[in-house]
Design an enzyme around this catalytic site. Structure first.
Site, PDB file in Angstrom:
ATOM      1  CG  HIS A   8      46.466  22.011  56.147  1.00 11.87           C
ATOM      2  ND1 HIS A   8      45.255  21.763  55.528  1.00 11.87           N
ATOM      3  CD2 HIS A   8      46.433  23.319  56.543  1.00 11.87           C
ATOM      4  CE1 HIS A   8      44.524  22.867  55.556  1.00 11.87           C
ATOM      5  NE2 HIS A   8      45.212  23.814  56.155  1.00 11.87           N
ATOM      6  CD  GLU A  35      45.760  18.172  55.564  1.00 15.14           C
ATOM      7  OE1 GLU A  35      45.904  18.482  54.360  1.00 15.14           O
ATOM      8  OE2 GLU A  35      44.911  18.712  56.302  1.00 15.14           O
ATOM      9  CG  HIS A  82      44.863  19.796  51.231  1.00 16.48           C
ATOM     10  ND1 HIS A  82      44.763  20.596  52.339  1.00 16.48           N
ATOM     11  CD2 HIS A  82      45.159  20.631  50.197  1.00 16.48           C
ATOM     12  CE1 HIS A  82      44.978  21.860  52.005  1.00 16.48           C
ATOM     13  NE2 HIS A  82      45.220  21.907  50.702  1.00 16.48           N
ATOM     14  CD  GLU A 112      40.932  17.487  51.171  1.00 20.71           C
ATOM     15  OE1 GLU A 112      41.579  16.787  51.971  1.00 20.71           O
ATOM     16  OE2 GLU A 112      40.758  18.710  51.334  1.00 20.71           O
TER      17      GLU A 112
END
Length: 553
Positions: free
Chosen positions: A294, A297, A390, A464
């Protein structure tokens, strides 16, 4: 050759300029920023309530002073070239009327830039519109743009009027980033958090709803060149500069081979690094890591850089890791999305992290070739860990998503939670074990995490990293680049703990996880109840504080 031994001489490392879709205009200037760590942590700003009244914000209320929108030929990507659109550049910014004109000059036609339109609605107030991911009409979250012709005295207000997500850390104290060229040149100061009266609120009554991010700020200097960004930018060219320095370093390049995993749709190289001690890979288990599927990010790239810096260092733990394992690392899975300033998609106009297992190599080359490589590796040896880096826009701290489908025995299901627990012990002021999730939802079957687990990687995780910072260990402050890079080193520390041949640490963590889950399920610790009858969703609702529908960023 996937198992070519590090230590062999490498060809000189060439750095082709990034390829852009031919519809995209690109300015000639090279945009680079100095690295800087604030002398003390930057605290979250006090959260403000949402705006009560919905007042109109648009061209009818002001004057368009910047409009840059690629003239997309049809609805899909066709071809790319170095430097983007051929021919002379257009002038998307309105010209100044003289030295007394205080209108800001906006620009975003550079690598990773994203700003589509700026509307001046007051002397020092601007409404901004972000460009959706190319070849889509959605995914407005990442922003990164330049402003010139600043004034030091007035209080400016900026409102981004087309944010896509209903919930955001901007409503919980997150501030935008500002970079002043004057401060960088004169004082060595880089990106810093700015903004007062930061608000995030619903801004439209239609469907799908749009949301507004609004903040006020004073610029540090008159006539400065400044940048705003959602997170510390890390571009494809930044990665290429890192890899060039790596290839030029005799010590580090002895234990690292840089290859092309594949080419992206636009023709940009998706790089694959193989890291292990010289002398071959015989008998070694494998660790696979990836980042930037992504593009919006960017914190994942800084954590990945910290991971690579430590792994390639002379630290004795790094040397041990290289002796024990072969590391296969793809630091930027979606270079095209990063180049053009997308939030989530590749040039296929789709989210590549929902394309594993079904993707065609021609549509999603990065994820297809990564999965194929892992399949080849698994045919020869064990992959002990997969970790996909991420960023997360709605939850503070750092946490992981793992895989627990509910059908495995108690021991396996507890084991899934050991690596995150160990990481929380190594990073108590950053990593939240209670925020971790392990449910395998149907909507996540095509993610890298679940796809690798289905292939046979027993410990497969998404790491994350919050766009904001940490609320743990007495902190209530934003992450700096140093914080993000430290996560890579802490991940390496945790890998050594997790694979320690002495079983004490592992056994202690298994006991802790078991006691924690027993408590959550209102059972007596040590009662020995079977976990096979407890669904992952029951465990999720007990051990995590957020809606699982917003998993994986």
């Amino acid at each position: 050759q996937p198992w070519r031994s590090p230590g062999e001489p490498q060809a000189p490392f060439s750095l082709p300029a990034p390829c852009w879709p031919v519809e995209c205009e690109v300015i000639q200037e090279t945009i680079e920023h100095i690295e800087w760590v604030p002398p003390k942590p930057e605290p979250f700003c006090p959260p403000m309530g949402p705006e009560q009244a919905l007042y109109p914000l648009g061209e009818e209320q002001g004057t368009v002073v910047y409009h840059s929108s690629p003239a997309l030929q049809g609805s899909c990507f066709t071809r790319a070239r170095v430097g983007g659109a051929p021919g002379p550049l257009s002038s998307p910014a309105a010209p100044l009327e003289g030295p007394q004109d205080t209108t800001l000059l906006f620009e975003s036609r550079f690598e990773s830039g994203n700003l589509q339109k700026a509307i001046k609605v007051g002397p020092y107030e601007y409404v901004l519109m972000l460009r959706p991911d190319l070849y889509t009409a959605k995914h407005t979250q990442w922003f990164y743009f330049r402003v010139q012709n600043t004034r030091q005295e007035p209080l400016y207000r900026f409102t981004i009027a087309n944010m896509a997500k209903p919930k955001s850390l901007y409503g919980q104290g997150l501030q935008p980033l500002l970079y002043s060229q004057r401060d960088a040149q004169s004082h060595g100061i880089g990106w810093r958090r700015v903004g007062t009266d930061v608000r995030y609120y619903r801004g439209s009554v239609g469907e799908p709803p749009l949301f507004r991010l609004s903040w006020t700020v004073r610029f540090p200097h008159d006539s400065d060149t400044c940048f705003f960004a959602a997170c510390y930018p890390y571009t494809y060219s930044d990665l290429q500069r890192y890899l060039r320095a790596l290839a030029a370093d005799p010590a580090r390049s002895r234990c690292c081979t840089v290859q092309a995993l594949c080419r992206s749709l636009a023709g940009n190289t998706v790089y694959l690094l193989t890291i292990t001690s010289p002398g071959g890979a015989a008998g070694k288990r494998v660790v696979v890591a990836s980042a930037r599927v992504h593009p919006g990010e960017s914190g994942g790239s800084w954590a990945m850089r910290g991971f690579l810096d430590f792994l390639l260092s002379t630290h004795e733990d790094a040397q041990l890791l290289r002796r024990l394992f072969v590391f296969k690392v793809v630091p930027m899975l979606n270079p095209d999305g990063v180049v053009v300033g997308n939030s989530r998609c590749s040039l296929a106009g789709r989210d590549p992290n929902r394309a594993y297992g079904k993707a065609l190599p021609g549509s999603f080359p990065g994820v297809w070739h990564l999965r194929a490589m892992v399949q080849r590796v698994l045919a020869e040896r064990e992959v002990v860990l997969y970790c996909d880096f991420h960023g997360h826009s709605r939850k503070n701290n750092v946490f992981m998503y793992g895989c627990d489908a509910g059908g495995d025995g108690t021991g396996t299901r507890l084991h899934q939670r050991v690596f995150p627990l160990m990481l929380s012990k190594n990073a108590p002021d950053k990593f939240s074990f209670s925020s971790c999730k392990y449910q395998v939802q149907k909507s996540k079957e095509r993610t890298g995490r679940v796809s690798m687990w289905r292939l046979g990687v027993s410990h497969s995780y998404t790491l994350e990293v919050a766009f904001s910072g940490s609320t743990l260990g007495g902190r209530s402050s934003h992450f700096s680049v140093e914080d993000l890079e430290s996560l890579g080193r802490l991940l390496c520390d945790t890998l050594l703990d997790f694979c320690d041949p002495a079983p004490a640490k592992l056994q202690q963590c298994l006991v802790e996880v078991d006691a924690l889950l027993q408590r959550q399920m209102s059972r007596e610790p040590g009662s020995g109840g079977s976990w096979s009858d407890v669904s992952p969703s029951e465990l999720e609702s007990s051990t995590s504080g957020s809606d699982s529908s917003v998993s994986d960023g």
